[in-house]
Design an enzyme around this catalytic site. Structure first.
Site, PDB file in Angstrom:
ATOM      1  N   GLU A   1      -4.712   0.152   2.144  1.00 44.73           N
ATOM      2  CA  GLU A   1      -4.890  -1.199   1.984  1.00 44.73           C
ATOM      3  C   GLU A   1      -6.347  -1.738   1.462  1.00 44.73           C
ATOM      4  OE1 GLU A   1      -3.306  -4.762   1.866  1.00 44.73           O
ATOM      5  OE2 GLU A   1      -2.125  -2.990   2.766  1.00 44.73           O
TER       6      GLU A   1
ATOM      7  N   SER B   1       0.984  -1.111  -0.035  1.00 49.00           N
ATOM      8  CA  SER B   1       0.167  -0.042   0.127  1.00 49.00           C
ATOM      9  C   SER B   1       0.853   1.262  -0.063  1.00 49.00           C
ATOM     10  CB  SER B   1      -1.005   0.149   1.219  1.00 49.00           C
ATOM     11  OG  SER B   1      -0.252   0.128   2.620  1.00 49.00           O
ATOM     12  N   HIS B   2       1.923   1.079   0.253  1.00 45.03           N
ATOM     13  CA  HIS B   2       3.025   2.212   0.414  1.00 45.03           C
ATOM     14  C   HIS B   2       4.201   2.201  -0.386  1.00 45.03           C
ATOM     15  CE1 HIS B   2      -0.023   3.347   3.282  1.00 45.03           C
ATOM     16  NE2 HIS B   2       0.408   4.556   3.324  1.00 45.03           N
TER      17      HIS B   2
HETATM   18  P1  NDP Z   1      -0.767  -3.306   9.584  1.00 48.19           P
HETATM   19  O1  NDP Z   1      -1.930  -3.342  10.129  1.00 48.19           O
HETATM   20  O2  NDP Z   1      -0.390  -4.303   8.869  1.00 48.19           O
HETATM   21  O3  NDP Z   1       0.221  -3.041  10.714  1.00 48.19           O
HETATM   22  C1  NDP Z   1       1.625  -2.807  10.508  1.00 48.19           C
HETATM   23  C2  NDP Z   1       2.373  -3.042  11.660  1.00 48.19           C
HETATM   24  O4  NDP Z   1       1.897  -3.888  12.532  1.00 48.19           O
HETATM   25  C3  NDP Z   1       3.825  -3.222  11.231  1.00 48.19           C
HETATM   26  O5  NDP Z   1       5.012  -3.047  11.823  1.00 48.19           O
HETATM   27  C4  NDP Z   1       3.909  -4.641  11.076  1.00 48.19           C
HETATM   28  O6  NDP Z   1       5.202  -5.365  10.869  1.00 48.19           O
HETATM   29  C5  NDP Z   1       2.983  -5.024  12.259  1.00 48.19           C
HETATM   30  N1  NDP Z   1       2.472  -6.360  12.289  1.00 48.19           N
HETATM   31  C6  NDP Z   1       1.457  -6.705  11.430  1.00 48.19           C
HETATM   32  N2  NDP Z   1       0.895  -7.994  11.996  1.00 48.19           N
HETATM   33  C7  NDP Z   1       1.692  -8.401  13.012  1.00 48.19           C
HETATM   34  C8  NDP Z   1       1.682  -9.739  13.681  1.00 48.19           C
HETATM   35  N3  NDP Z   1       1.071 -10.586  13.318  1.00 48.19           N
HETATM   36  N4  NDP Z   1       2.696  -9.690  14.785  1.00 48.19           N
HETATM   37  C9  NDP Z   1       3.288  -8.642  15.137  1.00 48.19           C
HETATM   38  N5  NDP Z   1       3.420  -7.416  14.375  1.00 48.19           N
HETATM   39  C10 NDP Z   1       2.601  -7.272  13.358  1.00 48.19           C
HETATM   40  O7  NDP Z   1      -0.564  -2.056   8.701  1.00 48.19           O
HETATM   41  P2  NDP Z   1      -1.233  -0.624   8.502  1.00 48.19           P
HETATM   42  O8  NDP Z   1      -2.280  -0.663   7.404  1.00 48.19           O
HETATM   43  O9  NDP Z   1      -1.905  -0.082   9.829  1.00 48.19           O
HETATM   44  O10 NDP Z   1      -0.173   0.251   7.966  1.00 48.19           O
HETATM   45  C11 NDP Z   1       0.596   0.146   6.869  1.00 48.19           C
HETATM   46  C12 NDP Z   1       1.429   1.359   6.565  1.00 48.19           C
HETATM   47  O11 NDP Z   1       0.670   2.414   6.055  1.00 48.19           O
HETATM   48  C13 NDP Z   1       2.375   1.920   7.560  1.00 48.19           C
HETATM   49  O12 NDP Z   1       3.789   1.897   7.236  1.00 48.19           O
HETATM   50  C14 NDP Z   1       1.988   3.312   7.865  1.00 48.19           C
HETATM   51  O13 NDP Z   1       3.002   4.112   8.051  1.00 48.19           O
HETATM   52  C15 NDP Z   1       1.281   3.580   6.453  1.00 48.19           C
HETATM   53  N6  NDP Z   1       0.245   4.487   6.494  1.00 48.19           N
HETATM   54  C16 NDP Z   1       0.656   5.879   6.303  1.00 48.19           C
HETATM   55  C17 NDP Z   1      -0.240   6.946   6.376  1.00 48.19           C
HETATM   56  C18 NDP Z   1       0.053   8.350   5.980  1.00 48.19           C
HETATM   57  O14 NDP Z   1      -0.815   9.075   6.220  1.00 48.19           O
HETATM   58  N7  NDP Z   1       1.306   8.475   5.412  1.00 48.19           N
HETATM   59  C19 NDP Z   1      -1.598   6.822   6.972  1.00 48.19           C
HETATM   60  C20 NDP Z   1      -1.967   5.366   7.426  1.00 48.19           C
HETATM   61  C21 NDP Z   1      -0.733   4.380   7.273  1.00 48.19           C
HETATM   62  P3  NDP Z   1       5.514  -6.044   9.543  1.00 48.19           P
HETATM   63  O15 NDP Z   1       5.655  -5.067   8.638  1.00 48.19           O
HETATM   64  O16 NDP Z   1       6.627  -6.929   9.760  1.00 48.19           O
HETATM   65  O17 NDP Z   1       4.261  -7.034   9.107  1.00 48.19           O
HETATM   66  O1  PYC Z   2      -2.786   4.457   3.532  1.00 52.30           O
HETATM   67  O2  PYC Z   2      -4.106   5.650   5.066  1.00 52.30           O
HETATM   68  C1  PYC Z   2      -3.143   5.570   4.128  1.00 52.30           C
HETATM   69  C2  PYC Z   2      -2.506   6.892   3.554  1.00 52.30           C
HETATM   70  C3  PYC Z   2      -2.973   8.140   3.821  1.00 52.30           C
HETATM   71  C4  PYC Z   2      -2.231   8.681   3.216  1.00 52.30           C
HETATM   72  C5  PYC Z   2      -0.824   8.009   2.996  1.00 52.30           C
HETATM   73  N1  PYC Z   2      -1.266   6.832   3.201  1.00 52.30           N
END
Ligand code: NDP
Ligand code: PYC
Length: 338
Positions: A188, A47-48
């Site tokens: 995602e 997703s990123h």
């Molecule tokens: P997840 O719900 O997959 O959570 C990700 C984190 O949880 C990672 O550190 C991951 O490690 C860890 N994790 C996942 N499954 C497990 C498990 N079973 N046991 C232990 N640790 C686990 O992802 P999100 O959808 O919440 O976020 C994904 C990305 O999106 C992030 O990098 C975030 O920065 C980015 N994002 C950016 C935004 C922005 O505004 N710029 C906004 C929202 C999100 P691993 O990677 O090793 O699986």
């Molecule tokens: O995946 O939620 C997201 C997000 C917002 C801005 C960048 N990534």
């Protein structure tokens, strides 16, 4: 024909560079953005990774980006450095501010980097990892575009508001977590929509507040949900406050209002806090490291994995073998240069 395209990491980077250059962004920013997107693809954070080119180009086409703006770092105090991104993307702003942040943290024990007026599309872990490489603990947060309802409500107030933490380890990769305070990142959910998959329960609601597993409905008419109910809701609120008004920058609601419609990169601030462990403990650093390792081993020792372990394994695999990109995404990325 296969529905994936195989690329080496050099090819991933070259593709990102081509698209970003095509859209006339200043070269230092092109390089910084391509590094972040290639890292995302490399660590299989789909997703990123390259997917984010779609969001960035939408913002560029809508005239939301000042393509030639160079971020400027400003010393605010012994512990605070601020970087104004001047409506360009965040990766170069972080690169410009991080050296001074590290210097200040090593000098004062705790320091903050404030980024203002940046378009933000990226994961936070590349920044966290860079700070841990300098021996620092790090905490990073940012709002986004309002698309997440508070626990007990049904109207979007929060962004997906990621929070990331890093802990340096003497041997091997740092301990890093980085996640949205929504049940999942919006990117995602968009990938679920693109591939026609049904969402798991608990990620979103429809316009009436009823549970909804249709990605398009959640994205276009409904709202996403926080993780952990009221606890995620409170964390998301903290991020709005600490990385919004505290920095003199926009909340997710204000960012969305400014942008006019979802889909492009949100524009707001980012807060990065770094801690130098040498200033916090009166003990021998080796004792503290050993205590931290004991904690992490107690987690791993019972078969649970640490956050980022999947990513580090994916990284090793991608470096050796390259990556597979969904063909539909690859086609859409090529079309960004039409
Ligand atoms: P997840 O719900 O997959 O959570 C990700 C984190 O949880 C990672 O550190 C991951 O490690 C860890 N994790 C996942 N499954 C497990 C498990 N079973 N046991 C232990 N640790 C686990 O992802 P999100 O959808 O919440 O976020 C994904 C990305 O999106 C992030 O990098 C975030 O920065 C980015 N994002 C950016 C935004 C922005 O505004 N710029 C906004 C929202 C999100 P691993 O990677 O090793 O699986
Ligand atoms: O995946 O939620 C997201 C997000 C917002 C801005 C960048 N990534």
């Amino acid at each position: 024909m296969s529905n994936t395209v195989h690329l080496s990491l050099d090819e991933v980077s070259a593709l990102a560079l081509r698209v970003l250059r095509h859209h006339g962004i200043i070269e230092a920013q092109v390089q910084a953005m391509a590094r972040v997107m290639t890292a995302g693809e490399r660590d299989q954070c789909h997703s990123h990774g390259l997917f984010r080119l779609l969001m960035c180009v939408q913002s560029l086409r809508q005239g939301k980006v000042v393509r030639d703006a160079l971020p400027v770092a400003q010393h605010r105090s012994a512990a605070v450095v601020a970087v104004n991104a001047h409506c360009n993307f965040s990766p170069l702003a972080f690169e410009v501010g991080s050296a001074l942040l590290i210097e200040k943290a090593h000098h004062t024990g705790i320091a903050a980097l404030v980024i203002n007026n940046c378009l933000h599309f990226s994961a936070l872990w590349p920044e966290v990892e860079q700070l841990t490489q300098a021996g620092l603990c790090a905490l990073i947060m940012t709002p986004s575009h309002a698309c997440v309802a508070p626990a007990g409500g049904k109207l979007p107030v929060f962004g997906t508001n990621p929070i990331a933490f890093g802990w340096p380890r003497a041997n091997g990769h740092p301990y890093v977590f980085d996640f949205a305070t929504s049940a999942i990142a919006r990117g995602e959910i968009d990938l679920y929509r693109r591939s026609g998959r049904t969402l798991p329960e608990g990620w979103g609601i429809d316009e009436n507040g009823a549970p909804c597993t249709d990605a398009a409905t959640v994205l276009q008419r409904g709202a996403m949900l926080t993780f952990g109910g009221y606890k995620g809701s409170a964390l998301a609120t903290m991020i709005e406050l600490l990385a919004g008004p505290l920095l003199g920058d926009l909340t997710s609601t204000e960012s969305l209002a400014l942008d006019g419609r979802p889909g492009g990169a949100p524009r707001h601030g980012e807060l990065i806090v770094a801690f130098d462990p040498r200033f916090f403990s009166g003990r021998d650093p080796a004792t503290d490291q050993a205590s931290a390792e004991q904690l992490l081993q107690a987690i791993r020792g019972q078969g649970a994995r640490l956050p980022s372990e999947r990513r580090y394994a994916a990284r090793a695999h991608s470096i050796a073998h390259g990556v597979d990109i969904a063909r539909a995404l690859h086609d859409d990325i090529l079309a960004l240069m039409d």
